[in-house]
Write a protein that holds these residues in place. Structure first.
Motif, short mmCIF file in Angstrom:
data_model
loop_
_atom_site.label_atom_id
_atom_site.label_comp_id
_atom_site.label_asym_id
_atom_site.label_seq_id
_atom_site.Cartn_x
_atom_site.Cartn_y
_atom_site.Cartn_z
N UNK A 133 0.81 -1.21 0.00
CA UNK A 133 0.00 0.00 0.00
C UNK A 133 0.85 1.27 0.00
N UNK A 134 2.15 1.10 -0.06
CA UNK A 134 3.06 2.24 -0.20
C UNK A 134 4.11 1.87 -1.24
N UNK A 135 4.53 2.88 -1.99
CA UNK A 135 5.51 2.63 -3.04
C UNK A 135 6.51 3.78 -3.03
N UNK A 136 7.78 3.45 -3.06
CA UNK A 136 8.84 4.45 -3.12
C UNK A 136 9.30 4.55 -4.57
N UNK A 137 9.18 5.75 -5.14
CA UNK A 137 9.55 5.99 -6.54
C UNK A 137 10.81 6.85 -6.55
N UNK A 138 11.97 6.27 -6.89
CA UNK A 138 13.20 7.06 -6.94
C UNK A 138 13.12 8.10 -8.06
N UNK A 139 13.60 9.32 -7.77
CA UNK A 139 13.60 10.40 -8.74
C UNK A 139 15.03 10.77 -9.11
N UNK A 140 15.93 10.56 -8.22
CA UNK A 140 17.34 10.85 -8.44
C UNK A 140 18.15 10.04 -7.46
N UNK A 141 19.46 10.31 -7.36
CA UNK A 141 20.29 9.50 -6.47
C UNK A 141 19.95 9.66 -4.98
N UNK A 142 19.38 10.81 -4.59
CA UNK A 142 19.11 11.05 -3.17
C UNK A 142 17.64 11.33 -2.86
N UNK A 143 16.82 11.48 -3.88
CA UNK A 143 15.45 11.91 -3.65
C UNK A 143 14.46 10.96 -4.31
N UNK A 144 13.30 10.88 -3.71
CA UNK A 144 12.24 10.05 -4.27
C UNK A 144 10.89 10.57 -3.82
N UNK A 145 9.86 9.89 -4.26
CA UNK A 145 8.49 10.22 -3.85
C UNK A 145 7.90 8.98 -3.20
N UNK A 146 7.40 9.14 -1.99
CA UNK A 146 6.73 8.06 -1.28
C UNK A 146 5.23 8.23 -1.52
N UNK A 147 4.62 7.21 -2.16
CA UNK A 147 3.20 7.26 -2.53
C UNK A 147 2.47 6.22 -1.70
N UNK A 148 1.32 6.61 -1.13
CA UNK A 148 0.53 5.70 -0.31
C UNK A 148 -0.92 5.65 -0.78
N UNK A 149 -1.49 4.43 -0.69
CA UNK A 149 -2.90 4.23 -1.01
C UNK A 149 -3.40 3.09 -0.12
N UNK A 150 -4.38 3.37 0.72
CA UNK A 150 -4.85 2.37 1.67
C UNK A 150 -5.83 1.37 1.07
N UNK A 151 -6.55 1.75 0.01
CA UNK A 151 -7.65 0.92 -0.47
C UNK A 151 -7.22 -0.38 -1.14
N UNK A 152 -6.10 -0.40 -1.86
CA UNK A 152 -5.64 -1.62 -2.51
C UNK A 152 -4.17 -1.47 -2.90
#
Length: 168
Positions: A133-152
């Motif tokens: 229900x959470x996904x870490x999307x790397x954007x560069x060597x030190x930064x990313x976006x943490x995305x969360x969705x509780x439903x599925x």
């Protein structure tokens, strides 16, 4: 409109999808959006369905047809009607105008509850990614976006879409 986002595994055989669509139709459902996802479970089909009245009978009928019997149904919104490609293109245009709004655009693309910038050198923020229900999307060597969705959980297809947006 009684819009619902119904997600289920469909048996990968001739007529499997037709049976699911027929079950939805027999219970008064009108499919207004469809997307296919690949995942560890195989092919996952996601329907945006307009079901007047209640959706429970249609969901039960779909569950009886699926190989696992597992169906997720969450309320959908009018903005979710349409195809994923068009939504991605519209979001891409918006993102080009303001690249710092990547987390917000990823949340919209993946219909997520939350997305925010994160530092990839700290592991403490992504502790629940194993639940799906959470996904870490790397954007560069030190930064990313943490995305969360509780439903599925996120599917491989959704992970690929997020990765394609964040070319490193």
């Amino acid at each position: 409109m009684g819009l619902w986002r119904i997600r289920t595994a469909v048996e990968d055989r001739p007529g499997g999808l037709a049976e699911v669509v027929g079950a939805i139709a027999r219970h008064g459902g009108n499919i207004v959006g469809l997307s296919l996802h690949t995942d560890v479970a195989g092919v996952i089909d996601e329907f945006v369905v307009d079901v007047p009245g209640g959706h429970a009978r249609a969901v039960r009928a779909v569950a009886e047809l699926g190989p696992s019997g597992t169906v997720t149904a969450v309320p959908a919104h009018r903005r979710e009607v349409g195809d994923d490609v068009t939504r991605a293109l519209l979001l891409t245009a918006r993102l080009r105008a303001d690249p710092n709004r990547l987390p917000e655009a990823l949340a919209d693309l993946l219909l997520a509850d939350d997305a925010r910038w994160t530092n990839l050198t700290r592991a403490d923020e992504s502790g629940d990614t194993d639940a799906g229900t959470a996904m870490l999307v790397p954007v560069g060597p030190l930064r990313g976006v943490l995305v969360r969705r509780a439903s599925h959980p996120f599917t491989w297809t959704e992970s690929s879409r997020a990765d394609a947006w964040c070319v490193r």
